[in-house]
Write an enzyme that holds these catalytic residues in place. Structure first.
Site, PDB file in Angstrom:
ATOM      1  N   ALA A 158      38.994  -1.418  21.716  1.00  0.00           N
ATOM      2  CA  ALA A 158      39.444  -0.360  20.804  1.00  0.00           C
ATOM      3  C   ALA A 158      39.495   0.987  21.517  1.00  0.00           C
ATOM      4  CB  ALA A 158      38.522  -0.276  19.590  1.00  0.00           C
ATOM      5  N   THR A 177      35.290  -7.145  24.034  1.00  0.00           N
ATOM      6  CA  THR A 177      36.646  -7.652  24.256  1.00  0.00           C
ATOM      7  C   THR A 177      36.734  -8.428  25.567  1.00  0.00           C
ATOM      8  OG1 THR A 177      37.446  -5.681  23.115  1.00  0.00           O
ATOM      9  CG2 THR A 177      39.088  -7.012  24.236  1.00  0.00           C
ATOM     10  N   GLY A 193      37.361 -14.720  23.409  1.00  0.00           N
ATOM     11  CA  GLY A 193      38.277 -15.797  23.790  1.00  0.00           C
ATOM     12  C   GLY A 193      39.728 -15.376  23.828  1.00  0.00           C
ATOM     13  N   GLY A 194      40.056 -14.246  23.231  1.00  0.00           N
ATOM     14  CA  GLY A 194      41.393 -13.693  23.383  1.00  0.00           C
ATOM     15  C   GLY A 194      42.415 -14.133  22.362  1.00  0.00           C
ATOM     16  N   ASP A 210      25.177   2.437  18.199  1.00  0.00           N
ATOM     17  CA  ASP A 210      25.058   3.863  18.539  1.00  0.00           C
ATOM     18  C   ASP A 210      26.048   4.736  17.771  1.00  0.00           C
ATOM     19  OD1 ASP A 210      23.620   2.426  20.357  1.00  0.00           O
ATOM     20  OD2 ASP A 210      24.336   3.467  22.125  1.00  0.00           O
ATOM     21  N   ARG A 250      34.528 -18.918   8.761  1.00  0.00           N
ATOM     22  CA  ARG A 250      33.415 -18.932   9.702  1.00  0.00           C
ATOM     23  C   ARG A 250      32.061 -18.903   8.995  1.00  0.00           C
ATOM     24  NH1 ARG A 250      35.421 -15.079  14.770  1.00  0.00           N
ATOM     25  NH2 ARG A 250      36.786 -16.655  15.688  1.00  0.00           N
ATOM     26  N   HIS A 282      29.655 -10.881  14.626  1.00  0.00           N
ATOM     27  CA  HIS A 282      30.461  -9.709  14.295  1.00  0.00           C
ATOM     28  C   HIS A 282      29.843  -8.994  13.095  1.00  0.00           C
ATOM     29  CE1 HIS A 282      34.480  -7.664  14.532  1.00  0.00           C
ATOM     30  NE2 HIS A 282      34.158  -7.320  13.291  1.00  0.00           N
ATOM     31  N   ALA A 308      39.960  -9.741  14.805  1.00  0.00           N
ATOM     32  CA  ALA A 308      39.235  -8.659  15.481  1.00  0.00           C
ATOM     33  C   ALA A 308      40.073  -8.017  16.581  1.00  0.00           C
ATOM     34  CB  ALA A 308      37.920  -9.169  16.061  1.00  0.00           C
TER      35      ALA A 308
END
Length: 597
Positions: free
Chosen positions: A161, A189, A193-194, A366, A425, A534, A578
């Site tokens: 991002a 990222t 797994g892409g 953070d 999921r 996530h 995502a």
């Protein structure tokens, strides 16, 4: 004297595998008698050694000159670009600079760090060094001068991002500085797994797949129990294909066919040709071409504000205090908090505290803390997604039969199916946690994993079997025995599954994606357990990626993108959404910040 903190972004890409990593000039070879014995513990000469890394042996050549480590060359390694190879570069540099073995591992590259340190330690032992003394030797740290910088846009976080936001802001003419507290770029990222979900008529039509933006919108909203912000969901799905095309303009190539990643609910997942790390590679190359400054090992501690507007940050950079002023805006892209057991316990008390995570160690919330301190509203913080596909020892997503849902099935330790493999999921994870030891085996065969086939993490089936992460057998009965299952139960499970594929209907579990039978030897299995994956909650934003207060007012100069935000996925994120999220909203955050007057 000011420390040089700008890290060349070439550390992520490149050339490290092509030949050798040369830090200084070297001398003789292994087998040569050390040239001179000097006073102290080490003998001058050149020593070769190797140790096991994450992806095979790491071989080095270490030179000792006058009782000092003068050179370390990495002769061979297979570590992952942008993750493990950062350790391969940085740790030898640190060893030489400090003349000690008391150097930190590279966060997010633990196994690679251990491998390179193991090889260096073995070489020093051969040289006669007092290894235990070198492990405890303290390096001298000089006081570092405070640093002050300025840019139009400052991005906190160099994951997908943040990188997308930086490239986007630069394309709009803004000057940009990116910081990240880690020693490498890429964040989660780089470990993913892409899979990128987008409705793509051109690709999907060739495969006979019917899809629509409304279908993606409905599945995303319903898949998150209708707890997401509909405006954000609509912005995501409507701009997802544009994100794919934008990445293609940056040089990223996608495979021609889409697939269904675990939990995606529909075949619209796009995979780069360079499956593992391809997104980060393309963004990193664009950052390099545009001379965008990246400061690694630089941690933001607080946001600077002026009359309610965010105007910069304060933090530390490699031990020095740093202040960066932002003339247009600050973008928070620090990721979620799945790697923080404290925050997980705070927001989701029902989640086991000992649950491992797929996340890199920097995902500790953070940006949420800094954003809230600046007045931001937090939404959906109790929504945490556990994935049923973690490594039993580490929680990592690597090391398994990771391809599309079309290619595998699940069985528990008794050899029986217990959930539809194309479910949400959270449903799959809940079902898995009810099984013995909360463990399952992912089963696949040679219809998918032919010799040389790689999973989504660039690991070949041969390497997976060699490492012990995947178990192989020439018959189903043999595989059952290796898994300590009753062969009769296991083979009956496979037979029933194959019958469902033939009939196109799964009467017991209701699986809808039924394309490949499990009938071609050799057969494979990989053990998996639940893992924290996530965090769907975070900073509330609008479709311009502007951060909002509890009163729904925009905080001037503050933007956010990626997993640090909330409201996009609801209570459950669809697999493959995502990456689409980080690109769509990262791109939007960069453009919005650059346009601010």
């Amino acid at each position: 004297m000011r420390m040089r903190i700008k890290q060349t972004t070439k550390i992520w890409l490149s050339g490290l595998l092509a030949s050798t990593l040369i830090l200084t000039t070297a001398g003789c070879s292994l087998g040569d008698k050390p040239s001179t014995e000097v006073s102290g513990v080490m003998k001058s000469g050149v020593y070769k050694a190797e140790a096991e890394g994450f992806h095979g042996q790491i071989k080095i050549e270490l030179t000792v000159d006058s009782d000092k480590i003068s050179d370390i060359k990495v002769l061979k390694h297979g570590e992952t670009p942008g993750v493990g190879d950062v350790a391969i570069k940085q740790i030898p540099e640190k060893v030489i600079a400090t003349q000690s073995l008391n150097v930190d591992s590279i966060s997010g590259a633990t196994f690679s760090s251990k491998g390179i340190m193991g090889a260096i330690t073995a070489a020093l032992t051969e040289a006669g060094a007092n290894v235990e003394e070198l492990k405890t030797k303290q390096a001298q740290q000089a006081a570092k001068e405070a640093i002050t910088k300025e840019a139009d846009v400052v991005v906190i976080g160099a994951g997908g991002a943040g990188l997308a936001a930086a490239v986007s802001a630069k394309q709009q003419g803004a000057s940009v500085i990116i910081i990240d507290k880690m020693s490498r770029i890429g964040g989660n990222t780089a470990l993913a797994g892409g899979a990128y979900n987008a409705v793509d008529p051109e690709r999907q039509k060739k495969q006979g797949i019917e899809d629509s933006l409304d279908k993606h919108y409905t599945q995303t909203l319903k898949g998150g129990d209708n707890k997401a912000n509909p405006e954000l969901v609509r912005h995501l799905v409507d701009n997802a294909l544009g994100g794919v095309q934008w990445l293609e303009q940056l040089g990223l190539e996608f495979q021609d066919e889409v697939f269904t990643v675990a939990g995606a609910l529909w075949p619209r997942s796009h995979r780069p040709l360079n499956e593992h790390g391809g997104f980060v590679t393309a963004l990193q190359e664009s950052i390099e071409k545009n001379n965008i400054e990246i400061l690694l090992q630089t941690e933001a501690k607080e946001l600077l504000t002026d009359q309610g507007a965010v105007v910069g940050l304060k933090g530390t950079s490699d031990g020095a205090e740093i202040t960066i002023h932002a003339k247009k805006g600050v973008i928070l892209a620090t990721g979620g908090y799945a790697a923080s057991k404290e925050m997980r316990s705070k927001y989701h008390k029902g989640l086991p505290t000992d649950l491992p995570t797929t996340n890199h160690p920097g995902a500790t919330g953070d940006g949420l803390i800094m954003g809230e301190a600046a007045g931001a509203n937090l939404v959906g913080m109790d929504f945490i997604q556990s994935l049923p596909l973690g490594d039993p020892e580490t929680g990592s997503l690597t090391g398994w039969l990771a391809k599309g849902v079309e290619s595998y099935m699940f069985v528990n330790k008794s050899g029986e199916r217990f959930i539809r493999e194309d479910a949400r999921r959270d449903e799959m994870t809940a079902a898995l946690m009810a099984q013995q030891d909360s463990m399952m085996y992912v089963i696949a065969d040679s219809n998918t994993f032919k010799p040389g086939t790689k999973n989504n993490f660039d690991e070949t089936i041969e390497k997976l079997v060699e490492s012990g992460k995947v178990i192989a057998a020439d018959t189903l009965e043999e595989l059952a025995k290796k898994l300590n299952m009753d062969p009769a139960v296991f083979t009956a499970t496979i037979a029933a599954y194959n019958e469902s594929v033939e009939k196109g209907k799964d009467p017991k579990w209701g699986r809808e994606i039924l394309e490949k039978k499990m009938d071609k030897a050799p057969f494979f299995a990989s053990a998996r357990k639940p893992t924290a994956h996530h965090t769907m909650g975070g900073l509330e934003i609008n479709t311009k990626a502007e951060v909002l207060t509890k009163d729904q007012e925009v905080i001037p100069g503050l933007y956010a993108a990626g997993e640090v935000t909330g409201g996009i996925h609801g209570s459950n994120r669809l697999g493959g959404n995502a990456i689409a999220d980080i690109i769509v909203f990262g791109k939007q955050a960069g453009a919005s910040a650059a346009a601010r007057q």
